[in-house]
Design a protein around this motif. Structure first.
Motif, PDB file in Angstrom:
ATOM      1  N   UNK A  63      93.952  31.583  86.726  1.00 43.22           N
ATOM      2  CA  UNK A  63      94.198  30.242  86.193  1.00 43.22           C
ATOM      3  C   UNK A  63      94.733  30.316  84.768  1.00 43.22           C
ATOM      4  N   UNK A  64      94.126  31.165  83.952  1.00 46.39           N
ATOM      5  CA  UNK A  64      94.562  31.310  82.564  1.00 46.39           C
ATOM      6  C   UNK A  64      95.979  31.880  82.502  1.00 46.39           C
ATOM      7  N   UNK A  65      96.283  32.870  83.347  1.00 42.41           N
ATOM      8  CA  UNK A  65      97.614  33.467  83.359  1.00 42.41           C
ATOM      9  C   UNK A  65      98.668  32.449  83.795  1.00 42.41           C
ATOM     10  N   UNK A  66      98.342  31.653  84.817  1.00 38.59           N
ATOM     11  CA  UNK A  66      99.285  30.648  85.318  1.00 38.59           C
ATOM     12  C   UNK A  66      99.530  29.564  84.275  1.00 38.59           C
ATOM     13  N   UNK A  67      98.460  29.112  83.644  1.00 38.85           N
ATOM     14  CA  UNK A  67      98.597  28.102  82.590  1.00 38.85           C
ATOM     15  C   UNK A  67      99.434  28.642  81.441  1.00 38.85           C
ATOM     16  N   UNK A  68      99.254  29.917  81.123  1.00 33.83           N
ATOM     17  CA  UNK A  68     100.034  30.528  80.051  1.00 33.83           C
ATOM     18  C   UNK A  68     101.509  30.595  80.383  1.00 33.83           C
ATOM     19  N   UNK A  69     101.819  30.959  81.628  1.00 37.91           N
ATOM     20  CA  UNK A  69     103.216  31.020  82.065  1.00 37.91           C
ATOM     21  C   UNK A  69     103.867  29.648  81.973  1.00 37.91           C
ATOM     22  N   UNK A  70     103.188  28.633  82.475  1.00 34.28           N
ATOM     23  CA  UNK A  70     103.741  27.278  82.457  1.00 34.28           C
ATOM     24  C   UNK A  70     103.904  26.755  81.027  1.00 34.28           C
ATOM     25  N   UNK A  71     102.895  27.002  80.195  1.00 36.76           N
ATOM     26  CA  UNK A  71     102.964  26.525  78.812  1.00 36.76           C
ATOM     27  C   UNK A  71     104.096  27.208  78.056  1.00 36.76           C
ATOM     28  N   UNK A  72     104.238  28.503  78.256  1.00 37.28           N
ATOM     29  CA  UNK A  72     105.301  29.242  77.581  1.00 37.28           C
ATOM     30  C   UNK A  72     106.680  28.782  78.044  1.00 37.28           C
ATOM     31  N   UNK A  73     106.815  28.586  79.373  1.00 39.98           N
ATOM     32  CA  UNK A  73     108.094  28.135  79.911  1.00 39.98           C
ATOM     33  C   UNK A  73     108.430  26.721  79.447  1.00 39.98           C
ATOM     34  N   UNK A 129     107.579  21.121  93.142  1.00 40.27           N
ATOM     35  CA  UNK A 129     107.979  20.122  92.150  1.00 40.27           C
ATOM     36  C   UNK A 129     107.698  18.748  92.743  1.00 40.27           C
ATOM     37  N   UNK A 130     106.843  18.007  92.080  1.00 38.97           N
ATOM     38  CA  UNK A 130     106.503  16.649  92.508  1.00 38.97           C
ATOM     39  C   UNK A 130     107.183  15.665  91.569  1.00 38.97           C
ATOM     40  N   UNK A 131     107.726  14.595  92.127  1.00 41.10           N
ATOM     41  CA  UNK A 131     108.459  13.618  91.314  1.00 41.10           C
ATOM     42  C   UNK A 131     108.194  12.216  91.840  1.00 41.10           C
ATOM     43  N   UNK A 132     108.454  11.246  90.998  1.00 35.15           N
ATOM     44  CA  UNK A 132     108.237   9.846  91.370  1.00 35.15           C
ATOM     45  C   UNK A 132     109.419   9.328  92.176  1.00 35.15           C
ATOM     46  N   UNK A 133     109.121   8.423  93.091  1.00 39.95           N
ATOM     47  CA  UNK A 133     110.162   7.717  93.832  1.00 39.95           C
ATOM     48  C   UNK A 133     109.874   6.227  93.716  1.00 39.95           C
ATOM     49  N   UNK A 134     110.866   5.390  93.927  1.00 41.55           N
ATOM     50  CA  UNK A 134     110.646   3.943  93.807  1.00 41.55           C
ATOM     51  C   UNK A 134     109.487   3.467  94.684  1.00 41.55           C
ATOM     52  N   UNK A 157      99.406  22.946  87.089  1.00 41.58           N
ATOM     53  CA  UNK A 157     100.656  22.198  87.003  1.00 41.58           C
ATOM     54  C   UNK A 157     100.990  21.841  85.557  1.00 41.58           C
ATOM     55  N   UNK A 158     102.262  21.521  85.343  1.00 41.98           N
ATOM     56  CA  UNK A 158     102.724  21.120  84.011  1.00 41.98           C
ATOM     57  C   UNK A 158     103.824  20.084  84.205  1.00 41.98           C
ATOM     58  N   UNK A 159     103.836  19.063  83.374  1.00 40.16           N
ATOM     59  CA  UNK A 159     104.815  17.988  83.517  1.00 40.16           C
ATOM     60  C   UNK A 159     106.110  18.315  82.768  1.00 40.16           C
ATOM     61  N   UNK A 202     105.525  20.290  87.797  1.00 37.61           N
ATOM     62  CA  UNK A 202     105.781  21.613  88.375  1.00 37.61           C
ATOM     63  C   UNK A 202     104.432  22.288  88.590  1.00 37.61           C
ATOM     64  N   UNK A 203     104.111  22.546  89.840  1.00 40.09           N
ATOM     65  CA  UNK A 203     102.830  23.146  90.203  1.00 40.09           C
ATOM     66  C   UNK A 203     103.026  24.569  90.707  1.00 40.09           C
TER      67      UNK A 203
END
Length: 209
Positions: A63-73, A129-134, A157-159, A202-203
């Protein structure tokens, strides 16, 4: 010459020593049995707890590694650039083939982070990748799919916020002249009348193979 009394005395002494020896043997045997029972109880009680603790520790590390990757990206902009790595003529992410998704890390900076962090450690991952639709609803697409996650999989995930002037990326990663608001082929629609285009999530789901 030994008398009858002497012989009886020696016999009683011998019997006493035998009795003491038997008693000592009984005590030692009892201690061995007791030690075996205690050891068995410890093994039974500790092993499941140890396995659970070890599994939780591994999940925390993942979990920490994944969060780090997303935060860095996200901080470097690589996460947004990967979300925009879209081929209008597909329409799909660049070089994904007929399924429209990658079986390994995408050929982007974000993909390089995934590969360096997980591929070399024998850890599988999916990226969605999750996104909003009307209509206040959401939809999800797969960017990377490496199989069904295990029960112990970790999800982080990260927005990513896209504006109307966010440019799609070419296969070499450079920005194109097409903005997301200027094409109908991009996977996420424009859900705002303002300069905001859409908010993506992005999850990354990781698990040990």
């Amino acid at each position: 010459m030994s008398t009858g009394a002497d012989r009886r005395s020696r016999r009683d002494a011998c019997d006493g020593r035998r009795g003491q020896a038997h008693t000592l043997e009984g005590i030692i045997a009892g201690l061995l049995v007791l030690s075996s029972i205690v050891f068995a109880l410890q093994v039974t009680a500790v092993t499941p707890l140890s396995a659970s603790t070890s599994s939780q520790h591994i999940q925390n590390q993942q979990r920490a590694a994944t969060a780090g990757v997303l935060a860095s990206a996200a901080e470097s902009g690589a996460l947004e650039r990967t979300a925009l790595y879209w081929d209008e003529s597909g329409p799909s992410f660049h070089d994904t083939g007929p399924r429209g998704r990658y079986a390994s890390a995408p050929p982007t900076e974000f993909g390089t982070l995934l590969e360096e962090t997980f591929d070399r450690r024998g850890i599988a991952y999916n990226v969605y990748v999750t996104f909003a639709i009307p209509g206040d609803d959401q939809r999800r697409i797969q960017m990377v799919y490496q199989g069904a996650p295990s029960d112990s999989a970790v999800r982080v995930s990260h927005t990513v916020t896209l504006t109307d002037d966010a440019a799609l990326r070419a296969a070499d990663g450079t920005p194109t002249t097409t903005n997301v608001s200027e094409t109908d082929s991009f996977y996420a629609p424009d859900v705002s009348q303002t300069g905001l285009y859409n908010v993506l999530s992005v999850e990354v789901v990781v698990w040990r193979i």
